[in-house]
Design a protein around this motif. Structure first.
Motif, PDB file in Angstrom:
ATOM      1  N   CYS A   1       0.857  -1.193   0.000  1.00  0.00           N
ATOM      2  CA  CYS A   1       0.000   0.000   0.000  1.00  0.00           C
ATOM      3  C   CYS A   1       0.892   1.243   0.000  1.00  0.00           C
ATOM      4  O   CYS A   1       1.832   1.334   0.800  1.00  0.00           O
ATOM      5  N   LYS A   2       0.544   2.173  -0.853  1.00  0.00           N
ATOM      6  CA  LYS A   2       1.441   3.315  -1.060  1.00  0.00           C
ATOM      7  C   LYS A   2       1.541   4.214   0.162  1.00  0.00           C
ATOM      8  O   LYS A   2       2.505   4.936   0.321  1.00  0.00           O
ATOM      9  N   TYR A   3       0.510   4.199   1.017  1.00  0.00           N
ATOM     10  CA  TYR A   3       0.504   5.124   2.155  1.00  0.00           C
ATOM     11  C   TYR A   3       0.781   4.413   3.491  1.00  0.00           C
ATOM     12  O   TYR A   3       0.485   4.955   4.550  1.00  0.00           O
ATOM     13  N   CYS A   4       1.333   3.199   3.450  1.00  0.00           N
ATOM     14  CA  CYS A   4       1.482   2.398   4.675  1.00  0.00           C
ATOM     15  C   CYS A   4       2.263   3.161   5.752  1.00  0.00           C
ATOM     16  O   CYS A   4       3.432   3.514   5.559  1.00  0.00           O
ATOM     17  N   PHE A   5       1.602   3.399   6.899  1.00  0.00           N
ATOM     18  CA  PHE A   5       2.221   4.159   8.000  1.00  0.00           C
ATOM     19  C   PHE A   5       3.406   3.397   8.576  1.00  0.00           C
ATOM     20  O   PHE A   5       4.445   3.978   8.885  1.00  0.00           O
ATOM     21  N   VAL A   6       3.256   2.090   8.715  1.00  0.00           N
ATOM     22  CA  VAL A   6       4.316   1.259   9.309  1.00  0.00           C
ATOM     23  C   VAL A   6       5.566   1.275   8.436  1.00  0.00           C
ATOM     24  O   VAL A   6       6.677   1.469   8.913  1.00  0.00           O
ATOM     25  N   LYS A   7       5.373   1.073   7.127  1.00  0.00           N
ATOM     26  CA  LYS A   7       6.532   1.044   6.218  1.00  0.00           C
ATOM     27  C   LYS A   7       7.140   2.442   6.045  1.00  0.00           C
ATOM     28  O   LYS A   7       8.353   2.610   6.144  1.00  0.00           O
ATOM     29  N   ASN A   8       6.275   3.418   5.796  1.00  0.00           N
ATOM     30  CA  ASN A   8       6.788   4.765   5.513  1.00  0.00           C
ATOM     31  C   ASN A   8       7.531   5.387   6.692  1.00  0.00           C
ATOM     32  O   ASN A   8       8.388   6.236   6.511  1.00  0.00           O
ATOM     33  N   ASN A   9       7.170   4.962   7.901  1.00  0.00           N
ATOM     34  CA  ASN A   9       7.837   5.513   9.077  1.00  0.00           C
ATOM     35  C   ASN A   9       8.853   4.532   9.675  1.00  0.00           C
ATOM     36  O   ASN A   9       9.298   4.711  10.811  1.00  0.00           O
ATOM     37  N   LYS A  10       9.166   3.521   8.895  1.00  0.00           N
ATOM     38  CA  LYS A  10      10.211   2.541   9.264  1.00  0.00           C
ATOM     39  C   LYS A  10       9.995   1.959  10.665  1.00  0.00           C
ATOM     40  O   LYS A  10      10.933   1.837  11.468  1.00  0.00           O
ATOM     41  N   ILE A  11       8.735   1.641  10.951  1.00  0.00           N
ATOM     42  CA  ILE A  11       8.424   1.067  12.259  1.00  0.00           C
ATOM     43  C   ILE A  11       8.779  -0.418  12.287  1.00  0.00           C
ATOM     44  O   ILE A  11       9.217  -0.955  13.294  1.00  0.00           O
ATOM     45  N   GLU A  12       8.604  -1.064  11.155  1.00  0.00           N
ATOM     46  CA  GLU A  12       8.876  -2.513  11.124  1.00  0.00           C
ATOM     47  C   GLU A  12      10.374  -2.788  11.114  1.00  0.00           C
ATOM     48  O   GLU A  12      11.170  -1.984  10.636  1.00  0.00           O
ATOM     49  N   LYS A  13      10.731  -3.903  11.737  1.00  0.00           N
ATOM     50  CA  LYS A  13      12.140  -4.327  11.762  1.00  0.00           C
ATOM     51  C   LYS A  13      12.200  -5.723  11.141  1.00  0.00           C
ATOM     52  O   LYS A  13      11.187  -6.395  11.021  1.00  0.00           O
ATOM     53  N   ASP A  14      13.405  -6.133  10.799  1.00  0.00           N
ATOM     54  CA  ASP A  14      13.573  -7.449  10.205  1.00  0.00           C
ATOM     55  C   ASP A  14      13.614  -8.501  11.318  1.00  0.00           C
ATOM     56  O   ASP A  14      14.680  -8.862  11.799  1.00  0.00           O
ATOM     57  N   GLU A  15      12.429  -8.940  11.739  1.00  0.00           N
ATOM     58  CA  GLU A  15      12.380  -9.873  12.869  1.00  0.00           C
ATOM     59  C   GLU A  15      11.820 -11.229  12.475  1.00  0.00           C
ATOM     60  O   GLU A  15      11.661 -12.101  13.327  1.00  0.00           O
ATOM     61  N   GLY A  16      11.439 -11.406  11.209  1.00  0.00           N
ATOM     62  CA  GLY A  16      10.892 -12.696  10.783  1.00  0.00           C
ATOM     63  C   GLY A  16       9.522 -12.963  11.386  1.00  0.00           C
ATOM     64  O   GLY A  16       8.766 -12.025  11.652  1.00  0.00           O
ATOM     65  N   MET A  17       9.249 -14.222  11.633  1.00  0.00           N
ATOM     66  CA  MET A  17       7.930 -14.635  12.136  1.00  0.00           C
ATOM     67  C   MET A  17       8.009 -14.991  13.625  1.00  0.00           C
ATOM     68  O   MET A  17       8.965 -15.641  14.057  1.00  0.00           O
ATOM     69  N   MET A  18       6.987 -14.610  14.361  1.00  0.00           N
ATOM     70  CA  MET A  18       6.888 -15.053  15.758  1.00  0.00           C
ATOM     71  C   MET A  18       6.669 -16.565  15.760  1.00  0.00           C
ATOM     72  O   MET A  18       5.838 -17.069  14.986  1.00  0.00           O
ATOM     73  N   THR A  19       7.380 -17.285  16.603  1.00  0.00           N
ATOM     74  CA  THR A  19       7.191 -18.740  16.653  1.00  0.00           C
ATOM     75  C   THR A  19       5.958 -19.068  17.498  1.00  0.00           C
ATOM     76  O   THR A  19       5.592 -18.291  18.390  1.00  0.00           O
ATOM     77  N   PRO A  20       5.334 -20.214  17.257  1.00  0.00           N
ATOM     78  CA  PRO A  20       4.187 -20.604  18.100  1.00  0.00           C
ATOM     79  C   PRO A  20       4.570 -20.703  19.577  1.00  0.00           C
ATOM     80  O   PRO A  20       3.762 -20.370  20.443  1.00  0.00           O
ATOM     81  N   GLU A  21       5.777 -21.129  19.863  1.00  0.00           N
ATOM     82  CA  GLU A  21       6.206 -21.248  21.270  1.00  0.00           C
ATOM     83  C   GLU A  21       6.244 -19.862  21.932  1.00  0.00           C
ATOM     84  O   GLU A  21       5.790 -19.682  23.062  1.00  0.00           O
ATOM     85  N   LEU A  22       6.790 -18.892  21.199  1.00  0.00           N
ATOM     86  CA  LEU A  22       6.847 -17.533  21.743  1.00  0.00           C
ATOM     87  C   LEU A  22       5.430 -16.957  21.858  1.00  0.00           C
ATOM     88  O   LEU A  22       5.119 -16.218  22.806  1.00  0.00           O
ATOM     89  N   ALA A  23       4.570 -17.311  20.909  1.00  0.00           N
ATOM     90  CA  ALA A  23       3.184 -16.824  20.937  1.00  0.00           C
ATOM     91  C   ALA A  23       2.476 -17.298  22.205  1.00  0.00           C
ATOM     92  O   ALA A  23       1.734 -16.536  22.834  1.00  0.00           O
ATOM     93  N   VAL A  24       2.729 -18.540  22.600  1.00  0.00           N
ATOM     94  CA  VAL A  24       2.156 -19.059  23.853  1.00  0.00           C
ATOM     95  C   VAL A  24       2.675 -18.240  25.029  1.00  0.00           C
ATOM     96  O   VAL A  24       1.938 -17.867  25.936  1.00  0.00           O
ATOM     97  N   ARG A  25       3.967 -17.928  24.967  1.00  0.00           N
ATOM     98  CA  ARG A  25       4.595 -17.146  26.046  1.00  0.00           C
ATOM     99  C   ARG A  25       3.980 -15.729  26.120  1.00  0.00           C
ATOM    100  O   ARG A  25       3.859 -15.149  27.196  1.00  0.00           O
ATOM    101  N   VAL A  26       3.597 -15.184  24.956  1.00  0.00           N
ATOM    102  CA  VAL A  26       2.950 -13.854  24.936  1.00  0.00           C
ATOM    103  C   VAL A  26       1.702 -13.895  25.824  1.00  0.00           C
ATOM    104  O   VAL A  26       1.502 -13.032  26.691  1.00  0.00           O
ATOM    105  N   ILE A  27       0.871 -14.901  25.610  1.00  0.00           N
ATOM    106  CA  ILE A  27      -0.385 -15.001  26.376  1.00  0.00           C
ATOM    107  C   ILE A  27      -0.082 -15.209  27.864  1.00  0.00           C
ATOM    108  O   ILE A  27      -0.678 -14.561  28.733  1.00  0.00           O
TER     109      ILE A  27
END
Lengths: 371, 74
Positions: free
Chosen positions: A25-51
């Motif tokens: 998307c041309k107006y993406c706030f996350v991309k345009n403001n460089k909020i995202e980092k190169d972190e790959g995918m959250m693992t299911p194990e870490l996702a359980v830990r989030v909860i």
């Protein structure tokens, strides 16, 4: 005598299972403001830990809303499934889920997961085909409007999930047009808001369009009044919290509960006060830490950042309802953001005063949707 | 629902009444001359809690969407 807002009993946590997205998307706030980092995918194990970490760290709140964000969160369905499964397994009765999605990732497994988690979906759809497809294309340039409409229809037909439609208002596309379009879709709630970008950037509203936008906010306010007078929950909830604030005579110490009741969690488990604030100075901890670490760091961050207001805020007539503005968006949009928040507060007062003048303030209790 | 709403509206403007509603609900009803029972008091307190929660939310921004109909628990 003015009351201070009572302790919040609900927490909202923006969780990015990935920063990756299948759209460009041309107006993406996350991309345009460089909020995202190169972190790959959250693992299911870490996702359980989030909860587990949220359950432990936020033991005093009655409701924990986990809001899947990104990137396109449904790209990482295994992590989302792990979070929903764990929350259901814990049987606390405190977890609820929201997902902000571009509505282009659809599978039977996804439908099963969102049904199990009773996930409320905020689906991005800017307007009719031509308007939507101008900005919201896949990485290979394929338009997405037809996919999004199919997504909404399928979710409505095959699950009991609540669907909201969300539009970005940009140059050449007005708030009124978007609201009128969204109200034709098979959805219960709508949200259409101005693009958050700096003046002069592609798709940013011109000064003239900004004035039209502000006028259109009054139009939305009139629709809210009509809905309430008819005993309906308004489709557009943008004024609800502030109208209730006026009714309850409370003021805000800060714009939102970032650092106390709102947090952001990145794909590798880092905890920030908000998913859109991920600079190193604002890092509170990681979900793999003892939850006390990020909870305490959050309290300190609040004192350091959100309780310190700009001098001009102190004398602003909207301060009580605004609380000083969103630190993320204000830093990108500056005074233009203040201008819009100010207008939102003005329309809030118009709605409140309408019911006060007609001696029908009780009707405002209709803004509390659960009743 | 009419009595519940009446209780909520009074509690929003009268801090002492709200405190009384929480601590000594029957006395609060009598003092305000409102005919109601435990169900109305329970619903009113629930509604007041929901207002307290909703007034701290921000719905201005697309980024901060929460379900305006209140939480739907998993």
């Amino acid at each position: 005598m003015q009351n201070h807002a009572p302790a919040n009993q609900a927490a909202e946590i923006l969780v990015a299972p990935t920063w990756e997205c299948n759209l460009r998307c041309k107006y993406c706030f996350v991309k345009n403001n460089k909020i995202e980092k190169d972190e790959g995918m959250m693992t299911p194990e870490l996702a359980v830990r989030v909860i587990d970490s949220l359950n432990e760290g936020l033991s005093s709140v009655s409701s924990i809303c986990v809001h899947f964000y990104g990137g396109e969160p449904f790209i990482n369905l295994p992590a989302i499934k792990a979070m929903v499964d764990r929350a259901v397994e814990l049987k606390t009765g405190r977890f609820c889920f929201v997902a902000t999605t571009n509505g282009t990732v659809l599978s039977d497994e996804l439908l099963e997961v969102i049904e199990k988690g009773k996930v409320v979906l905020s689906v991005s759809i800017d307007g009719p085909e031509a308007v939507h497809d101008e900005c919201r294309k896949k990485a290979n340039g394929t338009p997405t409007h037809a996919d999004v409409v199919r997504f909404i229809e399928t979710v409505r037909a095959k699950t009991s999930c609540h669907v909201m439609g969300a539009s970005v208002i940009r140059s050449g596309w007005t708030l009124r047009q978007a609201v009128d379009y969204l109200r034709t879709l098979p959805i219960r709630d709508i949200k259409a808001q101005a693009i958050r970008s700096q003046k002069g950037e592609p798709y940013a509203l011109t000064d003239e369009e900004r004035e039209i936008y502000k006028k259109d906010l009054e139009y939305v306010g009139q629709l809210v009044i009509q809905d309430l007078e008819a005993g309906r929950l308004p489709m557009d909830g943008r004024f609800s919290s502030r109208v209730l604030q006026v009714l309850a005579n409370t003021s805000r110490d800060s714009f939102c509960g970032a650092g106390l009741y709102n947090f952001g969690i990145t794909p590798n488990g880092k905890v920030y006060p908000c998913i859109l604030i991920n600079n190193s100075e604002s890092l509170l901890g990681n979900v793999t830490d003892d939850p006390k670490v990020w909870v305490e760091a959050g309290k300190q961050w609040v004192q350091r950042v959100t309780r310190v207001h700009k001098p001009e805020c102190q004398s602003c007539s909207s301060f009580k309802l605004c609380g000083g503005g969103c630190p993320v968006v204000s830093s990108v949009c500056g005074e233009e953001e203040c201008d819009l928040v100010h207008k939102n507060c003005d329309v809030t007062m118009q709605i409140y005063n309408h019911f006060k003048e007609t001696d029908n303030l009780e009707a405002l209790l209709g803004l509390i949707g659960v009743f | 629902m009419k009595i519940t709403k009446k209780l909520v509206m009074k509690a929003l403007t009268d801090v002492q009444f709200r405190k009384m509603l929480e601590e000594k609900p029957m006395e609060a009803l009598e003092m305000a001359n409102i005919k109601g029972g435990q169900t109305e008091v329970f619903n009113a307190l629930q509604m007041l809690n929901e207002i307290a929660t909703q007034t701290t939310k921000i719905n201005d921004l697309l980024f901060c969407i929460t379900n305006p109909n209140g939480p739907i628990y998993a």
